[in-house]
Design a protein around this motif. Sequence first.
Motif, PDB file in Angstrom:
ATOM      1  N   ARG A 160       0.893  -1.098   0.084  1.00  0.00           N
ATOM      2  CA  ARG A 160      -0.022  -0.084   0.143  1.00  0.00           C
ATOM      3  C   ARG A 160       1.040   1.098  -0.118  1.00  0.00           C
ATOM      4  O   ARG A 160       2.118   1.348   0.634  1.00  0.00           O
ATOM      5  CB  ARG A 160      -1.006   0.025   1.368  1.00  0.00           C
ATOM      6  N   ASP A 202      -0.031   7.069   1.743  1.00  0.00           N
ATOM      7  CA  ASP A 202      -1.533   7.778   1.698  1.00  0.00           C
ATOM      8  C   ASP A 202      -2.685   6.950   1.868  1.00  0.00           C
ATOM      9  O   ASP A 202      -3.646   7.567   1.708  1.00  0.00           O
ATOM     10  CB  ASP A 202      -1.489   8.874   0.955  1.00  0.00           C
ATOM     11  N   ASP A 203      -2.530   5.563   1.524  1.00  0.00           N
ATOM     12  CA  ASP A 203      -3.424   4.705   1.647  1.00  0.00           C
ATOM     13  C   ASP A 203      -3.567   3.719   2.784  1.00  0.00           C
ATOM     14  O   ASP A 203      -4.173   2.658   2.820  1.00  0.00           O
ATOM     15  CB  ASP A 203      -3.461   3.953   0.339  1.00  0.00           C
ATOM     16  N   GLU A 204      -2.978   4.105   3.966  1.00  0.00           N
ATOM     17  CA  GLU A 204      -2.818   3.366   4.978  1.00  0.00           C
ATOM     18  C   GLU A 204      -4.244   3.195   5.668  1.00  0.00           C
ATOM     19  O   GLU A 204      -5.168   4.016   5.504  1.00  0.00           O
ATOM     20  CB  GLU A 204      -1.974   4.011   5.976  1.00  0.00           C
ATOM     21  N   ILE A 205      -4.498   1.945   6.409  1.00  0.00           N
ATOM     22  CA  ILE A 205      -5.442   1.818   7.174  1.00  0.00           C
ATOM     23  C   ILE A 205      -5.622   2.482   8.374  1.00  0.00           C
ATOM     24  O   ILE A 205      -4.661   2.486   9.132  1.00  0.00           O
ATOM     25  CB  ILE A 205      -6.076   0.311   7.535  1.00  0.00           C
ATOM     26  N   THR A 206      -6.421   3.347   8.899  1.00  0.00           N
ATOM     27  CA  THR A 206      -6.647   4.013  10.109  1.00  0.00           C
ATOM     28  C   THR A 206      -7.864   3.998  10.643  1.00  0.00           C
ATOM     29  O   THR A 206      -8.809   3.177  10.030  1.00  0.00           O
ATOM     30  CB  THR A 206      -6.640   5.717   9.427  1.00  0.00           C
ATOM     31  N   GLU A 207      -8.148   4.520  11.972  1.00  0.00           N
ATOM     32  CA  GLU A 207      -9.362   4.172  12.624  1.00  0.00           C
ATOM     33  C   GLU A 207     -10.570   4.731  11.984  1.00  0.00           C
ATOM     34  O   GLU A 207     -11.743   4.380  12.220  1.00  0.00           O
ATOM     35  CB  GLU A 207      -9.153   5.120  13.838  1.00  0.00           C
ATOM     36  N   ASP A 250     -13.545   0.682   2.077  1.00  0.00           N
ATOM     37  CA  ASP A 250     -12.328   1.217   1.510  1.00  0.00           C
ATOM     38  C   ASP A 250     -10.863   0.142   2.009  1.00  0.00           C
ATOM     39  O   ASP A 250      -9.833   0.230   1.619  1.00  0.00           O
ATOM     40  CB  ASP A 250     -11.959   2.554   1.863  1.00  0.00           C
ATOM     41  N   LEU A 251     -11.237  -1.005   3.083  1.00  0.00           N
ATOM     42  CA  LEU A 251     -10.237  -1.385   3.526  1.00  0.00           C
ATOM     43  C   LEU A 251      -9.440  -2.492   2.663  1.00  0.00           C
ATOM     44  O   LEU A 251      -8.378  -2.661   2.753  1.00  0.00           O
ATOM     45  CB  LEU A 251     -10.993  -2.559   4.747  1.00  0.00           C
ATOM     46  N   THR A 308     -10.715   4.644   8.455  1.00  0.00           N
ATOM     47  CA  THR A 308     -10.956   4.208   7.129  1.00  0.00           C
ATOM     48  C   THR A 308     -12.444   3.428   7.083  1.00  0.00           C
ATOM     49  O   THR A 308     -12.647   2.678   8.052  1.00  0.00           O
ATOM     50  CB  THR A 308      -9.860   3.209   6.991  1.00  0.00           C
ATOM     51  N   ASP A 309     -12.935   3.831   5.928  1.00  0.00           N
ATOM     52  CA  ASP A 309     -14.463   3.272   5.632  1.00  0.00           C
ATOM     53  C   ASP A 309     -14.364   1.897   5.327  1.00  0.00           C
ATOM     54  O   ASP A 309     -13.386   1.332   4.780  1.00  0.00           O
ATOM     55  CB  ASP A 309     -15.263   4.110   4.492  1.00  0.00           C
ATOM     56  N   SER A 310     -15.254   1.086   5.752  1.00  0.00           N
ATOM     57  CA  SER A 310     -14.947  -0.256   5.626  1.00  0.00           C
ATOM     58  C   SER A 310     -15.179  -0.991   4.317  1.00  0.00           C
ATOM     59  O   SER A 310     -14.408  -1.880   3.926  1.00  0.00           O
ATOM     60  CB  SER A 310     -16.331  -1.173   6.256  1.00  0.00           C
TER      61      SER A 310
END
Length: 391
Positions: free
Chosen positions: A79, A82-87, A93-94, A89-91
């Motif tokens: 990844r 700027d495309d990291e999973i964060t708190e 877009d996971l 992040t919409d499901s």
Amino acid sequence: MGSISKKAQPRTKGETSTNNILYLILTLKNHSDRNHPLSIREITESLNNDFGSYGIQLDRTTVLRQLNKLESERIGLFREQDDEITEITDSKDLDLRHNLGFYIVGFEDNGTKYYYYESVLLESELMALYDAIETYNYFAVDDIKSISLKLSTIRPLSEDKLKYYPSQTDLDLKEDNTVLQNISALAGIIQSSQLANIDYGEYNKLLKLAQKKGYPKTLRPLRLLWSNGYYYCIMGIKGYSNTINLRVDRILSIDPVPADSKQLKEYSGFDGINGSNDPDSKSSYRSKNPVMYSGAQKNFHILVNASANNMMNTIVDVFGKNKKTAPVDADTAKKYHITAGDWVQLHLKCTADGMELFATEYCRYVIIISPEKSAQNVRETLKLALTRYGM
């Protein structure tokens, strides 16, 4: 007749390359995350140090080549930063392709290339799960130790934050029981749509868990649900339209009972589980069963002192925040000896026993207007309590 031994076959170049990729991913997992990126030199040193005893010694060129190979694969392994999973992040877009459970990020800083491994389960999420388990008094100490060790393998750099050091109080409070086995058994019964013969306990005068009167009985497990610090199973019971709620840690035994669709319907607890028109919402169920008191739901009209410290916070915690308040008129304020500007009125739907207990506990700040039967029950409880205090 003796067995014929086979000489170990030398690894092919392809097998060695595949193993190197495994060692590389494990090295990144054990030594990096978004806060601890590693350069090619650091990755190489850590890899050779960790796996040198297996005869592995790679140079930087080989490590870089393997990383480039992984990055070129189109399987969702790499990844961008700027495309990291964060708190937040919409499901949708996971992008959890192939259930990898992790991803790798590579970036350049001042001419140096860095890489790191990230679990899709964030440290904040992992800590929340762990803290919920540690504070639950009915998971045995050994269970919590085992869970903390397993969780730490998901994010090795978080291991110190997940270590469990039981105190003497923990050893006294956290009993050695079958909570995890009960959870597994109940989840299987729910999944397979069966009934269950449940034996249930309550604490006696000696503070020993003993069989509760009326048990064992046949019930239908419907949902598993956390509420007010405990884990419950929502059960349907034959002959009742509402459900009952049993604490998982107080279940003494569980025996599955096969049932056909007709029998299951007799234990559906339909009104209790679906009365909110939101059958799959555990949050809605919890708000309609204050402190998990079961029973038929009724419409309540209550007054609440909104100016009292934390009272509105308590209302939200117990009943949810999707409620509407209204001002209290002068006549109502006069009737109940309250200040109109400080109090609000709410209309709620919940179980009677739960609301009566809530109104009794917060009797200084909560008044039940209707149903009259519940209001009378609270008045009688408070009168009895006052006589025992000599008043």
